[in-house]
Every structure is written in structure tokens, then in C-alpha cells.
Design a protein around this motif. Structure first.
Motif, mmCIF file in Angstrom:
data_model
loop_
_atom_site.group_PDB
_atom_site.id
_atom_site.type_symbol
_atom_site.label_atom_id
_atom_site.label_comp_id
_atom_site.label_asym_id
_atom_site.label_seq_id
_atom_site.Cartn_x
_atom_site.Cartn_y
_atom_site.Cartn_z
ATOM 1 N N PHE A 131 0.829 -1.200 0.000
ATOM 2 C CA PHE A 131 0.000 0.000 0.000
ATOM 3 C C PHE A 131 0.868 1.256 0.000
ATOM 4 C CE2 PHE A 131 -3.595 -2.572 1.903
ATOM 5 C CZ PHE A 131 -4.475 -2.368 0.848
ATOM 6 N N GLU A 132 1.825 1.290 0.888
ATOM 7 C CA GLU A 132 2.540 2.550 1.116
ATOM 8 C C GLU A 132 3.543 2.862 0.017
ATOM 9 O OE1 GLU A 132 3.689 3.100 5.278
ATOM 10 O OE2 GLU A 132 2.052 1.752 5.849
ATOM 11 N N ALA A 137 4.655 6.452 -4.447
ATOM 12 C CA ALA A 137 4.997 6.550 -5.868
ATOM 13 C C ALA A 137 4.036 7.459 -6.608
ATOM 14 C CB ALA A 137 4.995 5.157 -6.499
ATOM 15 N N LEU A 138 2.781 7.472 -6.172
ATOM 16 C CA LEU A 138 1.746 8.241 -6.869
ATOM 17 C C LEU A 138 1.548 9.640 -6.298
ATOM 18 C CD1 LEU A 138 -0.843 5.338 -7.189
ATOM 19 C CD2 LEU A 138 0.597 6.260 -9.011
ATOM 20 N N LYS A 139 1.843 9.821 -5.005
ATOM 21 C CA LYS A 139 1.679 11.136 -4.364
ATOM 22 C C LYS A 139 2.767 11.265 -3.291
ATOM 23 C CE LYS A 139 -1.874 14.013 -2.074
ATOM 24 N NZ LYS A 139 -1.744 15.164 -3.008
ATOM 25 N N PRO A 140 3.935 11.707 -3.688
ATOM 26 C CA PRO A 140 5.101 11.676 -2.788
ATOM 27 C C PRO A 140 4.917 12.394 -1.460
ATOM 28 C CG PRO A 140 5.770 12.188 -5.035
ATOM 29 C CD PRO A 140 4.274 12.234 -5.023
ATOM 30 N N ASP A 141 4.063 13.415 -1.419
ATOM 31 C CA ASP A 141 3.913 14.196 -0.194
ATOM 32 C C ASP A 141 2.721 13.772 0.649
ATOM 33 O OD1 ASP A 141 2.031 15.010 -2.038
ATOM 34 O OD2 ASP A 141 2.156 17.146 -1.527
ATOM 35 N N ALA A 146 -1.078 4.292 9.432
ATOM 36 C CA ALA A 146 -1.163 2.835 9.559
ATOM 37 C C ALA A 146 -1.488 2.515 11.016
ATOM 38 C CB ALA A 146 0.147 2.181 9.136
ATOM 39 N N PRO A 147 -2.775 2.488 11.395
ATOM 40 C CA PRO A 147 -3.152 2.348 12.807
ATOM 41 C C PRO A 147 -2.518 1.171 13.524
ATOM 42 C CG PRO A 147 -5.063 2.942 11.504
ATOM 43 C CD PRO A 147 -3.959 2.667 10.529
ATOM 44 N N TRP A 148 -2.398 0.020 12.850
ATOM 45 C CA TRP A 148 -1.866 -1.160 13.533
ATOM 46 C C TRP A 148 -0.428 -0.972 14.015
ATOM 47 C CZ3 TRP A 148 -4.352 -5.093 15.559
ATOM 48 C CH2 TRP A 148 -5.629 -5.406 15.099
ATOM 49 N N ARG A 149 0.277 0.017 13.467
ATOM 50 C CA ARG A 149 1.654 0.254 13.896
ATOM 51 C C ARG A 149 1.748 1.250 15.041
ATOM 52 N NH1 ARG A 149 3.275 0.559 8.038
ATOM 53 N NH2 ARG A 149 3.669 2.786 8.347
ATOM 54 N N GLY A 320 5.670 -5.118 -3.751
ATOM 55 C CA GLY A 320 4.932 -3.862 -3.775
ATOM 56 C C GLY A 320 5.442 -2.816 -4.739
ATOM 57 N N PHE A 321 6.259 -3.197 -5.704
ATOM 58 C CA PHE A 321 6.876 -2.222 -6.608
ATOM 59 C C PHE A 321 6.180 -2.161 -7.968
ATOM 60 C CE2 PHE A 321 10.262 -3.001 -3.534
ATOM 61 C CZ PHE A 321 10.716 -1.709 -3.286
ATOM 62 N N TRP A 322 4.848 -2.271 -7.976
ATOM 63 C CA TRP A 322 4.111 -2.208 -9.234
ATOM 64 C C TRP A 322 4.357 -0.896 -9.969
ATOM 65 C CZ3 TRP A 322 1.524 -5.372 -12.414
ATOM 66 C CH2 TRP A 322 0.690 -4.809 -13.377
#
Length: 409
Positions: A131-132, A137-141, A146-149, A320-322
Motif C-alpha cells: 500500500f505505502e 509513488a503516486l503522491k510523494p507528499d 497505519a493504525p496497527w503500527r 509492492g513495486f508495481w
């Protein structure tokens, strides 16, 4: 990141216990507006309850979208052009869904003016990475939550207590702890955790959701044909179908014949090994068919180069590097190789097996005139093989001679 840093967040939302708690947690922790996004990727669940739960939680902007055709056409089919298998077995059913969800989240964030996105992936799995990496990659800023972390709701008991304290409705059949977790989409289902954590124990038949057991499959084979155009399947038994419709039909055929089960211990990107039970009925048929049509349409060196690159391509998707430049570069090469991959493959489906029984193409490189054991009309002069063999044997002969003479010629 502080609470004041976040004004509006787009949450990947299923309406289940975890994301329902995350929705309320985001509202109470950050005091921000939450936009929910629920994607229909063919998981086979009713999605309207997610809308109702979001409305009950005070969400004003709710996105529920049918992305099945986009998923198969723009993500699954490009991956299958590469014959991608992670660690030689896994057809990447979960991995390939994450970049589409993340892409749509970012698009919705742009549309709604959100400055953050959130997901429900845990801190031990691969999905948080997938996900991240896509978000950045699509919106650098973009801000990522990630609540579980970060939260202290580290058990199901705490999640349920939070839900009750904030009047989050939880169905009675969801209050007990599930024996294993499930992720599903149109390509596959994945079952992990709890009763499946010991890799020495065979999974119970109740784990399997997409396939009947091979032992229970019909005693007579099912014979089908699949037509391809430029590497993508376009028809089954001569009937043209949309990408999602075609994969749905292959799933049904695979289910009926006990095809597509996999019990795998894999190496996660985050460093640990995990055991997963996967079902990919339609994808298993499609992979065999695609390799079948490639066998007569691809040049030898092109086919071998594809096979050498495939593990790297599969690893990029798994990790995750699509949206990485290297995946795009590999995709361009793979897509170029598919220009002549057009034709029909016939398959026999029988008790968990997919058997290619015929293949034909207007671009076939297979020549019966050349390969025949009978007279070949001069297409191939067998005498030429002698020089070919001697030239290829030269380095072997030189090496053997040097060995016999103590290292000198």
C-alpha cells in the motif's frame, strides 16, 4: 505526525470489525474528516452494508466502486503475460490487488482534497509495504496513517471493547475469533493465520472456499478452448467475453474440477516466513493456457529471456513495486514479446490437473516440414549438425585436453 497535521483522510474500508474500528479511531484521534473507499474486486461480499456502516459513523463522502474489469484488464492480465510466479508457485493474487486499491485511494484523495490516506494492514505483513510504496509513488507528499503500527488496540478483545464503547455495531457471528484470516478477490482467495500457522499440519477441508477437492471432482474430464490475442485471453469455447467475465468463467471451471489449490510457505518481504493456503482456480488454468500458446508463437531466445526475467518481475509485484520504473521497463519488454501470441489452446481439466492437449496460431513458429522424421524437402540438412556440434564442443575439448596435460596445451 501529530493530530493537527491531518485534516482529511481516505480510508480503505471494508466495513468489517478492523476497519470500522479504524474509522472511529481516526475520527477520535485526529479529529479529522474521514472519506471511505470500498472496492469491489470480486471478493464475493455484499458491499452495501459497508455503506450503511459508514453513514452511521457520520461519513459524508462514501465511495463504493466496482473495479472488477479494471482489476483484470489492467493488473491481472499484464501480470499473466509474464507468467509471473513468486518463488515458483504463488500466482500473486493478493499482491496484484493492492496497487489498484492504493491508486484509487490516491485519486479519491486528489478529488476530495484529502491530505492523508489510511489502511488496515498489520505491521507484520507485506500489505503495509505494498500500500505505502504505491501511495508514495503516486503522491510523494501524502501523509500515511497505519493504525496497527501506532495504536494500543493490540488484541481482538481490545478491538471489541473499543467498538462497544463507541457504539460500533458488530454482528453476533463476528464477535468470536475467526479460525483464520481470509483475503479474496476475483483472482484468488488467501487463508492465513491461527489454525494454519503450523506448516506441518494439513489444512482442514473447511479452509477451502473456491474449489472442491480433486478427489471429489468429476470422473470425466472437461475439455475447453481459450482464444488469445496479443497475450491476453479473449474467448472461451469460441465465446468472446470481457476480462472479468472470462476470469469468472475460468474460476467456475476450475472450482468444478478441483483446480488451483496451493499450500505454500513463502518468504515475506518484511523478513519472516509465513504459511498461506491459496486458491486460484481460473488463474491456474490461464497460466497453463498462456504458456501453451507461447510455446508455438515465441522465438526460443525470447521465451528463454522471458523465463529468466519472470522471477524478478514476480518479486517486484510481491514486494509492492508495481509503480516502480523497473517494473514498467520489464512490462514494456514483456508486452513487446506478446505481439504474436495469438491463437487457440485446448485444455483438459481433470481432478486438479490442467493438461494442454492442443495449440494453434496464425503466427506459429512450429513447422512440421522441418521437425518431421520423414523427408523434409531440404528444409534442414542433417549434415550441417556435425559442424554445429564441433564448434560448440571446442571449448569442452580444449578444457579436457588442458586437464590431461597438467594445465597446459
Amino acid at each position: 505526525m501529530t493530530a493537527r497535521d491531518v485534516k482529511k483522510v481516505v480510508l480503505a474500508y471494508s466495513g468489517g470489525l478492523d476497519t470500522s474500528v479504524i474509522l472511529k479511531w481516526l475520527q477520535t484521534t485526529y479529529g479529522c474528516e474521514v472519506v471511505t473507499f470500498t472496492a469491489d474486486l470480486g471478493q464475493g461480499e455484499e458491499l452495501e452494508p459497508a455503506r450503511r456502516k459508514a453513514e452511521q459513523a457520520g461519513v459524508r463522502e462514501i465511495f463504493i466502486e466496482d473495479l472488477r474489469e479494471t482489476f483484470v484488464r489492467d493488473f491481472v492480465f499484464p501480470m499473466f503475460r509474464a507468467n509471473a510466479l513468486y518463488e515458483g508457485q504463488y500466482l500473486l493474487g493478493t499482491s496484484i490487488a493492492r496497487p489498484l486499491i492504493a491508486q484509487r485511494q490516491i485519486e479519491i484523495a486528489e478529488m476530495t482534497g484529502a491530505d492523508a490516506v489510511a489502511h488496515g494492514a498489520t505491521g507484520k505483513g507485506n500489505d503495509q509495504v505494498r500500500f505505502e510504496l504505491a501511495y508514495y509513488a503516486l503522491k510523494p507528499d501524502v501523509k500515511v496513517i497505519a493504525p496497527w503500527r501506532v495504536w494500543d488496540l493490540t488484541s481482538r478483545t481490545k478491538l471489541l471493547a473499543f467498538a462497544e464503547a463507541h457504539q460500533i455495531p458488530i454482528a453476533k457471528d463476528k464477535r468470536g475469533e475467526a479460525p483464520f484470516s481470509v483475503d479474496a478477490n476475483l483472482l484468488h482467495s488467501s487463508s492465513e493465520g491461527k489454525i494454519l500457522e503450523d506448516p506441518a499440519v494439513e489444512p482442514d477441508e473447511s479452509v477451502f472456499q473456491r474449489t472442491i477437492s480433486p478427489e471429489q471432482a468429476p470422473d470425466r474430464p472437461t475439455v475447453i478452448s481459450i482464444d488469445f490475442e496479443r497475450g491476453d485471453p479473449v474467448a472461451i469455447d469460441g465465446t468472446r467475453m470481457s476480462p472479468a467475465t472470462l476470469l469468472t468463467r475460468l474460476n467456475a471451471l476450475g472450482r468444478e474440477n478441483g483446480i488451483g489449490r496451493l499450500d505454500l510457505v513463502e518468504n515475506r518481504f518484511v523478513g519472516m516466513k509465513s504459511r498461506g493456503v491459496y486458491e486460484t482456480p481460473g488463474g491456474t488454468i490461464l497460466l497453463a493456457a498462456h504458456r501453451g500458446i507461447e510455446s508455438i508463437t515465441l522465438d526460443r531466445e525470447a521465451a528463454h529471456l522471458k523465463d529468466q526475467l519472470m522471477p524478478r518481475y514476480a518479486e517486484l509485484i510481491y514486494n509492492g513495486f508495481w509503480f516502480s520504473p523497473e517494473r514498467r521497463m520489464l512490462q514494456a519488454l514483456i508486452d513487446e514479446s506478446q505481439q504474436s501470441v495469438t491463437g487457440q489452446v485446448r485444455l483438459k481439466l481433470y481432478k486438479g490437473n490442467v493438461i494442454v492437449i492442443g495449440r494453434e496460431s496464425p503466427h506459429s513458429l512450429y513447422s512440421m516440414k522441418v521437425v518431421t522424421f520423414e523427408e523434409d524437402e531440404g528444409a534442414y540438412d542433417q549434415v550441417d549438425a556435425q559442424g554445429f556440434i564441433k564448434l560448440n564442443a571446442l571449448r569442452l575439448r580444449l578444457g579436457a585436453m588442458a586437464g590431461r596435460r597438467g594445465g597446459t596445451l
